[in-house]
Scaffold this active site. Structure first.
Site, PDB file in Angstrom:
ATOM      1  N   ARG A  97     -70.124  78.952 -45.293  1.00  0.00           N
ATOM      2  CA  ARG A  97     -70.177  80.179 -46.085  1.00  0.00           C
ATOM      3  C   ARG A  97     -69.270  79.969 -47.289  1.00  0.00           C
ATOM      4  O   ARG A  97     -68.071  79.711 -47.139  1.00  0.00           O
ATOM      5  CB  ARG A  97     -69.727  81.379 -45.252  1.00  0.00           C
ATOM      6  CG  ARG A  97     -69.799  82.732 -45.967  1.00  0.00           C
ATOM      7  CD  ARG A  97     -69.567  83.848 -44.957  1.00  0.00           C
ATOM      8  NE  ARG A  97     -69.577  85.183 -45.542  1.00  0.00           N
ATOM      9  CZ  ARG A  97     -68.492  85.894 -45.831  1.00  0.00           C
ATOM     10  NH1 ARG A  97     -67.276  85.386 -45.596  1.00  0.00           N
ATOM     11  NH2 ARG A  97     -68.587  87.105 -46.340  1.00  0.00           N
ATOM     12  N   ASN A 174     -69.198  90.654 -49.957  1.00  0.00           N
ATOM     13  CA  ASN A 174     -68.205  90.543 -48.889  1.00  0.00           C
ATOM     14  C   ASN A 174     -67.512  91.878 -48.633  1.00  0.00           C
ATOM     15  O   ASN A 174     -67.075  92.554 -49.568  1.00  0.00           O
ATOM     16  CB  ASN A 174     -67.152  89.503 -49.277  1.00  0.00           C
ATOM     17  CG  ASN A 174     -66.150  89.250 -48.177  1.00  0.00           C
ATOM     18  OD1 ASN A 174     -66.483  88.688 -47.140  1.00  0.00           O
ATOM     19  ND2 ASN A 174     -64.899  89.675 -48.383  1.00  0.00           N
ATOM     20  N   GLU A 175     -67.449  92.281 -47.365  1.00  0.00           N
ATOM     21  CA  GLU A 175     -66.666  93.448 -46.925  1.00  0.00           C
ATOM     22  C   GLU A 175     -66.725  94.581 -47.943  1.00  0.00           C
ATOM     23  O   GLU A 175     -65.712  94.964 -48.549  1.00  0.00           O
ATOM     24  CB  GLU A 175     -65.228  93.020 -46.655  1.00  0.00           C
ATOM     25  CG  GLU A 175     -65.149  91.929 -45.593  1.00  0.00           C
ATOM     26  CD  GLU A 175     -63.732  91.439 -45.320  1.00  0.00           C
ATOM     27  OE1 GLU A 175     -62.774  91.963 -45.936  1.00  0.00           O
ATOM     28  OE2 GLU A 175     -63.573  90.523 -44.488  1.00  0.00           O
ATOM     29  N   HIS A 241     -67.091  90.973 -39.226  1.00  0.00           N
ATOM     30  CA  HIS A 241     -65.901  90.144 -39.342  1.00  0.00           C
ATOM     31  C   HIS A 241     -64.929  90.573 -38.252  1.00  0.00           C
ATOM     32  O   HIS A 241     -64.608  91.754 -38.123  1.00  0.00           O
ATOM     33  CB  HIS A 241     -65.261  90.297 -40.724  1.00  0.00           C
ATOM     34  CG  HIS A 241     -66.124  89.755 -41.826  1.00  0.00           C
ATOM     35  ND1 HIS A 241     -65.734  89.747 -43.151  1.00  0.00           N
ATOM     36  CD2 HIS A 241     -67.358  89.186 -41.806  1.00  0.00           C
ATOM     37  CE1 HIS A 241     -66.689  89.202 -43.888  1.00  0.00           C
ATOM     38  NE2 HIS A 241     -67.694  88.861 -43.083  1.00  0.00           N
ATOM     39  N   TYR A 243     -61.375  90.416 -36.671  1.00  0.00           N
ATOM     40  CA  TYR A 243     -59.948  90.138 -36.736  1.00  0.00           C
ATOM     41  C   TYR A 243     -59.239  91.053 -35.733  1.00  0.00           C
ATOM     42  O   TYR A 243     -59.654  91.134 -34.570  1.00  0.00           O
ATOM     43  CB  TYR A 243     -59.444  90.292 -38.176  1.00  0.00           C
ATOM     44  CG  TYR A 243     -60.000  89.232 -39.111  1.00  0.00           C
ATOM     45  CD1 TYR A 243     -59.508  87.931 -39.091  1.00  0.00           C
ATOM     46  CD2 TYR A 243     -61.035  89.523 -40.000  1.00  0.00           C
ATOM     47  CE1 TYR A 243     -60.031  86.949 -39.933  1.00  0.00           C
ATOM     48  CE2 TYR A 243     -61.560  88.550 -40.837  1.00  0.00           C
ATOM     49  CZ  TYR A 243     -61.046  87.265 -40.801  1.00  0.00           C
ATOM     50  OH  TYR A 243     -61.557  86.293 -41.623  1.00  0.00           O
ATOM     51  N   GLU A 270     -67.000  86.113 -40.273  1.00  0.00           N
ATOM     52  CA  GLU A 270     -65.608  85.649 -40.375  1.00  0.00           C
ATOM     53  C   GLU A 270     -64.911  85.985 -39.069  1.00  0.00           C
ATOM     54  O   GLU A 270     -65.209  87.011 -38.448  1.00  0.00           O
ATOM     55  CB  GLU A 270     -64.837  86.340 -41.508  1.00  0.00           C
ATOM     56  CG  GLU A 270     -65.233  85.987 -42.909  1.00  0.00           C
ATOM     57  CD  GLU A 270     -64.300  86.657 -43.940  1.00  0.00           C
ATOM     58  OE1 GLU A 270     -63.179  87.078 -43.551  1.00  0.00           O
ATOM     59  OE2 GLU A 270     -64.702  86.765 -45.098  1.00  0.00           O
ATOM     60  N   TRP A 299     -63.012  81.641 -40.457  1.00  0.00           N
ATOM     61  CA  TRP A 299     -62.251  81.697 -41.704  1.00  0.00           C
ATOM     62  C   TRP A 299     -60.954  80.924 -41.503  1.00  0.00           C
ATOM     63  O   TRP A 299     -60.214  81.210 -40.582  1.00  0.00           O
ATOM     64  CB  TRP A 299     -61.921  83.137 -42.076  1.00  0.00           C
ATOM     65  CG  TRP A 299     -61.271  83.193 -43.427  1.00  0.00           C
ATOM     66  CD1 TRP A 299     -59.962  82.971 -43.715  1.00  0.00           C
ATOM     67  CD2 TRP A 299     -61.925  83.440 -44.677  1.00  0.00           C
ATOM     68  NE1 TRP A 299     -59.748  83.048 -45.074  1.00  0.00           N
ATOM     69  CE2 TRP A 299     -60.936  83.341 -45.683  1.00  0.00           C
ATOM     70  CE3 TRP A 299     -63.238  83.722 -45.045  1.00  0.00           C
ATOM     71  CZ2 TRP A 299     -61.229  83.534 -47.036  1.00  0.00           C
ATOM     72  CZ3 TRP A 299     -63.523  83.907 -46.379  1.00  0.00           C
ATOM     73  CH2 TRP A 299     -62.520  83.816 -47.365  1.00  0.00           C
TER      74      TRP A 299
END
Length: 460
Positions: A97, A174-175, A241, A243, A270, A299
């Site tokens: 990516r 992105n996001e 994503h 996290y 990610e 990531w």
């Protein structure tokens, strides 16, 4: 990610954790069998490259493709890209990516630059997921831009990716929202998809979740079917994503399961092993991705700053100095080396056509509410098969459990089993075997039909 740094407020992340820990009212209800999303409208042209079918991402050869790769921050480190892609491929990845900038927040990656990145991806036999990064945290992050502006960017660099649908996936922005204004994600994303199609893009399009990509508000999860239907080509993949919000196995699995049950394509675009907003459960992310056949892109390769340097996989872009995080992603359990398969469009990485004749022996041991099945695939042709996928449908309400000597994914009653590295080749006149256990209610039985790489097999 380099720009995420200290973004999500602690109070909101605590709220996110509580939301993910407790099932929603919809989750608390008994689940009925999910219906497939509506297909593309009648008369629509077949996709020229990657495409979505039955909730799965397929390559241009019609083969199931599971992203296994990492992110590379090309926008900030363009001179590192050529070597980075070589190193990422050498470590076993099948995709990368690539961070691009629209010019709204960071220096624009223009048409020539994008074309060069695509060429380098192809040279390294990597599927290229291109993403526009300037939308990161819109509504909360100063300087972030809108999804509409990201679409403007893609239209401006269209010539760099046109005709590359077999090799390139476009991640629109992105996001695209932080923790403010994210309720607009659904309409803005639907509009972005419609504009991309109206502009002539035939690629698989990827869309990120709001809330800095982590969707603690469940905005993407609960509106994904609506957004998927807004794509005239029904060729959209959703990207979460993971996290600090995803800090337990239950949170990881329950989120992914909601997409699988709706037959909507989901990838982990990610994720990290650590983060300033909490401690992600990377083991659960990677194991769940393997079990469900979900793609992931860690990531990131190198170049993180501002306190999240621990997310570098390679110290100073040096593949000979992998960090603990890099070793985990590439060589650990359920990692890239263990689970990645090269896209069939590159030639020898794909499956060889099934033999003219094959047979499958399915031996069932049934104990009422649980069962074991031992499956033997026999190649009765004259050519070895290197790389295989066996498809069949359970005849009742069976649920797949643990699998050995293969990987398998269940969607409704349909099961697709693919080889492990040690069962990849079925010699001419030879066989391979795998097995699994599961649970069932009601009567059990042997599947009525089997197909190997799309070709029907006799029942042994």
């Amino acid at each position: 990610m380099r720009k995420r740094l200290a973004t999500a407020a602690g109070a909101l992340l605590a709220f996110a954790a509580s939301l993910l820990a407790a099932p929603s009212a919809a989750q608390a209800q008994p689940q009925t069998r999910a219906q497939a999303p509506s297909p593309a409208p009648a008369g629509a042209q077949a996709a020229p490259g990657f495409h979505v079918a039955g909730g799965r991402l397929l390559d241009a050869n019609g083969e199931d493709f599971v992203l296994r790769g990492v992110n590379h921050a090309h926008a900030w480190y363009p001179t590192r890209t050529a070597q980075a892609l070589k190193d990422i491929k050498a470590l076993g990845a099948n995709s990368v990516r690539v961070v691009l900038a629209t010019g709204d927040r960071w220096t624009k990656n223009d048409t020539a630059d994008v074309a060069a990145v695509v060429a380098q991806c192809k040279q390294n036999r990597l599927v290229c997921v291109l993403e526009a990064h300037d939308t990161t945290g819109y509504g909360e992050q100063a300087g972030a831009t809108t999804l509409a502006r990201a679409v403007d960017y893609w239209i401006g660099v269209k010539s760099a990716v046109q005709g590359q649908e077999k090799y390139v996936i476009l991640n629109i922005g992105n996001e695209p929202y932080g923790n403010s204004g994210y309720a607009a994600w659904t309409s803005d994303t639907a509009n972005a998809l419609a504009r991309m199609r109206a502009a002539g893009f035939r690629h698989t399009l990827m869309v990120d979740a709001p809330n800095w990509g982590q969707d603690w508000s469940f905005t993407m999860r609960d509106h994904a079917a609506e957004v998927f239907a807004a794509d005239p080509e029904r060729n959209t993949v959703f990207s979460i994503h993971m996290y600090g919000v995803f800090n337990t196995a239950d949170k990881v699995r329950s989120y992914l399961d909601r997409f699988i049950s709706q037959r909507l394509p989901i990838v982990v675009g990610e994720f990290g092993g650590m983060h300033s907003d909490g401690d992600p459960d990377e083991d659960a992310i990677m194991s769940s991705a393997r079990q469900l056949g979900v793609g992931y892109l860690g990531w990131s390769w190198s170049g993180n700053g501002g306190g999240v340097e621990y997310l570098d996989m390679a110290t100073g872009f040096d593949a000979a100095r992998l960090t603990a995080w890099g070793q985990r992603v590439f060589s650990g359990a359920d990692g890239i080396k263990q689970t990645a398969k090269e896209a069939g469009i590159f030639g020898d990485g794909g499956t060889t056509p099934a033999p003219a004749s094959c047979s499958v022996d399915y031996r069932l041991s049934d104990w009422g509410t649980s069962f074991n099945a031992d499956v033997t695939i026999r190649n009765t042709g004259t050519t070895a098969v290197k790389g295989w996928q066996l498809a069949f449908a359970f005849p009742g309400d069976q649920k797949l459990g643990s699998v050995w000597n293969a990987k398998a994914v269940q969607q409704g009653s349909e099961v697709k089993a693919t080889h492990e590295s040690w069962t990849e080749t079925i010699p001419a006149g030879g066989s391979v075997s795998f097995g699994f256990n599961g649970s069932s209610t009601g009567s059990n039985g042997v599947p009525a039909a089997f197909s190997l790489n799309g070709a029907a097999c006799a029942k042994g």
